[in-house]
Write a protein that holds these residues in place. Sequence first.
Motif, PDB file in Angstrom:
ATOM      1  N   TYR A 312      -0.456  12.090   5.416  1.00  0.00           N
ATOM      2  CA  TYR A 312      -1.645  11.377   5.203  1.00  0.00           C
ATOM      3  C   TYR A 312      -2.755  11.718   6.709  1.00  0.00           C
ATOM      4  O   TYR A 312      -2.328  12.014   7.466  1.00  0.00           O
ATOM      5  N   THR A 319       1.605   4.887   3.041  1.00  0.00           N
ATOM      6  CA  THR A 319       2.555   3.758   2.224  1.00  0.00           C
ATOM      7  C   THR A 319       3.465   3.097   3.292  1.00  0.00           C
ATOM      8  O   THR A 319       3.708   3.386   4.494  1.00  0.00           O
ATOM      9  N   ASP A 331       5.238  11.067   4.406  1.00  0.00           N
ATOM     10  CA  ASP A 331       6.279  10.397   3.324  1.00  0.00           C
ATOM     11  C   ASP A 331       7.230  11.782   3.102  1.00  0.00           C
ATOM     12  O   ASP A 331       6.688  12.826   2.813  1.00  0.00           O
ATOM     13  N   LYS A 364       9.354  -4.105   1.752  1.00  0.00           N
ATOM     14  CA  LYS A 364       8.451  -4.676   1.234  1.00  0.00           C
ATOM     15  C   LYS A 364       8.150  -6.107   1.852  1.00  0.00           C
ATOM     16  O   LYS A 364       6.833  -6.304   2.327  1.00  0.00           O
ATOM     17  N   GLY A 384       9.801   8.136   0.311  1.00  0.00           N
ATOM     18  CA  GLY A 384       8.766   7.838  -0.445  1.00  0.00           C
ATOM     19  C   GLY A 384       9.187   7.692  -1.867  1.00  0.00           C
ATOM     20  O   GLY A 384      10.191   8.461  -2.188  1.00  0.00           O
ATOM     21  N   ASP A 387       6.036   5.052  -8.500  1.00  0.00           N
ATOM     22  CA  ASP A 387       6.145   3.612  -8.802  1.00  0.00           C
ATOM     23  C   ASP A 387       6.614   3.803 -10.432  1.00  0.00           C
ATOM     24  O   ASP A 387       7.178   2.750 -10.874  1.00  0.00           O
TER      25      ASP A 387
END
Length: 538
Positions: A312, A319, A331, A364, A384, A387
């Motif tokens: 990133y 994330t 990730d 989370k 990672g 979804d």
Amino acid sequence: MKRIHRLSLSFTSGILLSLPWLGFPGWILFVAFVPLLFLEDFFNRKKDQYPSISLPQHVFLATLIWNVLASWWMAKVSIVGVGSAMVFNAFLMAGVWWIAHLAGRKLSPGLGYLLLIALWISFEYIQFNWDVEWPCLQMGSVLADHVKFIQWYEYTGTFGGTLWLLISNLLLFRIIKHFQQKIPPIRIISTSTIFLAALLVPLLISNRLYNNYEEKPDPVQITIVQPNVDPYSESFDMAAEEEKLNRFMTLAAEVTSNETDFILGPETVFENPRYWNESNFGNNEFITRLSAFIRQYKKAELVFGVSSFHVYRNKNEATITAQNRDGIIYDRYNTALYLTREGELQTYHKSKLVAGVEKTPFLKYFPFLKNWFIDLGGASGNLGRQDEASNFVCANGVKVAPVICFESVFGEYLTDYVNAGAEVIFVITNDGWWKNSRGYKQHLLFSQLRAIETRRSIARAANTGTSCFINQRGEVEQATEWWVETAISGSINKNDKITFYVQYGDYIARVALFVSVMLVLLLIVRNFTEEQKKSAPI
């Protein structure tokens, strides 16, 4: 009933529940809960002598035996981590029985049994959908060793099997109770008739479905490579990774021809993520060599697994699972790659991650747990994930579902691929972590279930274990042997029809969850009302 007799019933039920996971026929589960039902009945009849907590203590013994004997092979990764999960799972199972037993005491035995069925199915459903997944002991799944008798799973999924087993156990228990109580023969005959109907009707339906099901000829020719790398002694430097590449191509070349559509490799053919930077795949030497290899053949394209990473640009993009090393935020992924003949790549990141091995549960909600991760083996650390399920789309329009290892356990998750157009399923896995145990054999059964539920043919590539083809009736073809370096070639048929289960998913479990909530609320209200009456002035 003496204590030794009660413990004997607990022990017997624990052994019976365990046997199908140890290689014995799954039909044993049709009687496995009967000893516990006798215990529940005893404590219900003697509720003036024994508190309700007496039952879960006995159930815990049975479920702990079940968890240990059925899942002992998982301890090859971590005795402490897996052992803790076994105890916790046994505790939850005992809790299900306790709540149902309370309903039997406070409401009625009939409502108690109804809540037991609904709550047990709800418990299994939660085990598939919360952050500490432990779905491998689902009762309906273990019947996969008899695919001829569970063809109706294309309508119900595996929760239909669990429902079938629970109802059968309760009916058998009632028949035995009728004999003990010398009930009039007409009631025994009535209950026995219902039991036989509940047992035989699904079998007859399945037999009809099995005999009448025909696959539409629409073949895809596939080479499956089983490189047989020992994950416990594997090396990860460049020389070792190049050796894996050469071995992979050598094995594939033995059975690949100009008729081959896909060459399929297992999960993490290449394990060291340092060589698999997703932003630099265009300059990846391994991909360059693999592209040259598949272009030797007329049609062949390649699907295989790697450990990859994505960097990133800043923290805002990262994330919650991202790691920071020397200022580099990235990730890591358990990745399936699809390499086309033109050298283009499609990626899929494993979505259903193994708690403790590939993810920290509830990260989370409790981000501070990220630094408390326990290394339980494998591709350890917080990986990672993407979804949702996504298919590989081939140049000719064929859609392939890439399913990585643990994901093959989740029936409803695989319906997402099929609803998105998947015509065949590729399962890539590394079952070497479980060594020569029941682990890799149990894992294969889940792929057979998915074939029946979705009516999709499956090509299964294992690093070692069982690589094979599975037809749309769930039958295994060309199975490889354990711990053998090999490659096989065969064909599977595409299918675009949507089954009832694919359309509606785990609807049985959702109905059970609703019934459970309603009955538990009724139980709470009844208990509150009784307490109010006791405290009211005379």
